[in-house]
Design a protein around this motif. Sequence first.
Motif, PDB file in Angstrom:
ATOM      1  N   ASN A  80      33.152   1.587 -12.882  1.00  0.00           N
ATOM      2  CA  ASN A  80      34.011   0.636 -13.594  1.00  0.00           C
ATOM      3  C   ASN A  80      33.240  -0.125 -14.664  1.00  0.00           C
ATOM      4  O   ASN A  80      33.356  -1.339 -14.808  1.00  0.00           O
ATOM      5  CB  ASN A  80      34.656  -0.343 -12.612  1.00  0.00           C
ATOM      6  N   GLY A  81      32.420   0.619 -15.392  1.00  0.00           N
ATOM      7  CA  GLY A  81      31.673   0.057 -16.514  1.00  0.00           C
ATOM      8  C   GLY A  81      30.316  -0.502 -16.175  1.00  0.00           C
ATOM      9  O   GLY A  81      29.525  -0.799 -17.080  1.00  0.00           O
ATOM     10  N   GLN A  82      29.999  -0.662 -14.893  1.00  0.00           N
ATOM     11  CA  GLN A  82      28.728  -1.268 -14.498  1.00  0.00           C
ATOM     12  C   GLN A  82      27.635  -0.223 -14.287  1.00  0.00           C
ATOM     13  O   GLN A  82      27.889   0.849 -13.738  1.00  0.00           O
ATOM     14  CB  GLN A  82      28.892  -2.083 -13.221  1.00  0.00           C
ATOM     15  N   LEU A  83      26.433  -0.565 -14.723  1.00  0.00           N
ATOM     16  CA  LEU A  83      25.250   0.256 -14.462  1.00  0.00           C
ATOM     17  C   LEU A  83      24.853   0.038 -12.998  1.00  0.00           C
ATOM     18  O   LEU A  83      24.438  -1.054 -12.625  1.00  0.00           O
ATOM     19  CB  LEU A  83      24.112  -0.136 -15.413  1.00  0.00           C
ATOM     20  N   THR A  84      24.984   1.058 -12.179  1.00  0.00           N
ATOM     21  CA  THR A  84      24.836   0.887 -10.734  1.00  0.00           C
ATOM     22  C   THR A  84      23.426   1.113 -10.214  1.00  0.00           C
ATOM     23  O   THR A  84      23.032   0.527  -9.204  1.00  0.00           O
ATOM     24  CB  THR A  84      25.772   1.851  -9.990  1.00  0.00           C
ATOM     25  N   GLN A  85      22.650   1.999 -10.860  1.00  0.00           N
ATOM     26  CA  GLN A  85      21.316   2.322 -10.347  1.00  0.00           C
ATOM     27  C   GLN A  85      20.498   3.045 -11.397  1.00  0.00           C
ATOM     28  O   GLN A  85      21.027   3.582 -12.364  1.00  0.00           O
ATOM     29  CB  GLN A  85      21.430   3.220  -9.108  1.00  0.00           C
ATOM     30  N   TRP A  86      19.187   3.009 -11.207  1.00  0.00           N
ATOM     31  CA  TRP A  86      18.294   3.879 -11.968  1.00  0.00           C
ATOM     32  C   TRP A  86      18.301   5.252 -11.295  1.00  0.00           C
ATOM     33  O   TRP A  86      18.683   5.384 -10.129  1.00  0.00           O
ATOM     34  CB  TRP A  86      16.872   3.329 -11.987  1.00  0.00           C
TER      35      TRP A  86
END
Length: 448
Positions: A311-317
């Motif tokens: 939903n648009g968010q950067l969740t992890q590397w």
Amino acid sequence: MLKPEEAQDRANALISQAKQAGADAADAIYVCDAATQVQMRLGNLEDVERSEGEEIGLRVFVGSRSATVSSSNMNPDILSSLVGRAIDMAKEAPEDKYAGLAPEELILKTAPHPIDGDDGQDPQPEILREMALKAEDAARAVEGVTNSEGGGASAGRSIVALATSHGFSGAYSTSGYSVSASVIAGEGDGMERDYAYGSTRYFEDLKDAEAVGREAGERAISRLNPVEFESGAMPVVYDPRVGNSLLGHYLGAISGSAIARKTSFLLDALGTQVFDSAITVIDCPHRKRGLRSKAFDGEGLPTAKTKLVDNGQLTQWIMESASARQLGLQPTGHASRGVGGSPGVSVTNLHMCAGSISKAELIKDIKHGVYITELIGMGVNPVTGDYSRGAGGFLIVDGEIGPPVSEITIAGNLKDMFASLIPADDLEYEFSINVPTLRTDSMTVAGG
């Protein structure tokens, strides 16, 4: 070619030798490839190529020192000397406190997830020749096509086996097929080139060769007679076959090594809104017949479906073990390994979820913009996100795709571009990275 279990035995044997020779830890990867490629041009056979090869790579650790060696010669005496050379090299290498095998508690301990990536077919060169000829003939039959760079078809198979000294051992096989055509339309200074291709794991899934050829021919003639236009800030719409490059830039920015080196424009963006809330990006390593499906990564960790944007968010590397240790985190199952060097990172079958509006709706309010079908060069700064690339495509005029444009430059910043991206609803799974048609209103376009 070896069977997967035989390749697995070969990797395990090399690990045993390394341990006996004094390595504290080791991993080995074996890769075997066989491929046939046929190229036709102007109706004549231009090239038939058959390639077969096998390589094995060994990485050894002596304390916190490591070295990697590889060989394409499977003679036992050669491999024995390879082990000794690796140990000697490791003893002279600089110490690296972050290097090492993946954490033992994380390695895959169950049977690998089936990926259904090998159909067992081996089409004869005559069949590939006929496919290549059909693709080129269909492209040349399109009115306005004046020359050809050729039609091609290929078939291949690969075996990959990985073993580690702390208990992982796995192997898998994949098949791969492709058909393509590339032609030229127009005459003299007005010539334009374009192409089309299809690529699959299963032969039965491959695009019809004539359809690929027609697509190549129609794309080439559609680019004839490009027009000049007024430069400035305007909406840019990416065709799916080039829009997937935007996700390529995103992946580079979220790789563990870039974060550890502090060379990413998304360095401080973890957990924040990078894209519009309507955008989700998913990596699917277990997709049946997926072009990059795999049950385990390059360090023996299990792979799993992962949302890299939620939903648009950067969740992890995305991290292999070395960068994960440097960042004080756990590896994510995205390690990628060749026979030489230490693991890097990669994704498998990545896609951006489809939006809720059609391509026509996506562009209907654009008075003056461009629809991009070709990108040239790699003018992207991974540290700042500044983006500038040569491009070609079509004008968008009053909500409709209009005449072609060429030798233009599109520029912006990836942070702004990501934030303003709007996806259409036309997602298809043709490549290893797939996106729908994408629109961004955060760019400047200059004419050629």
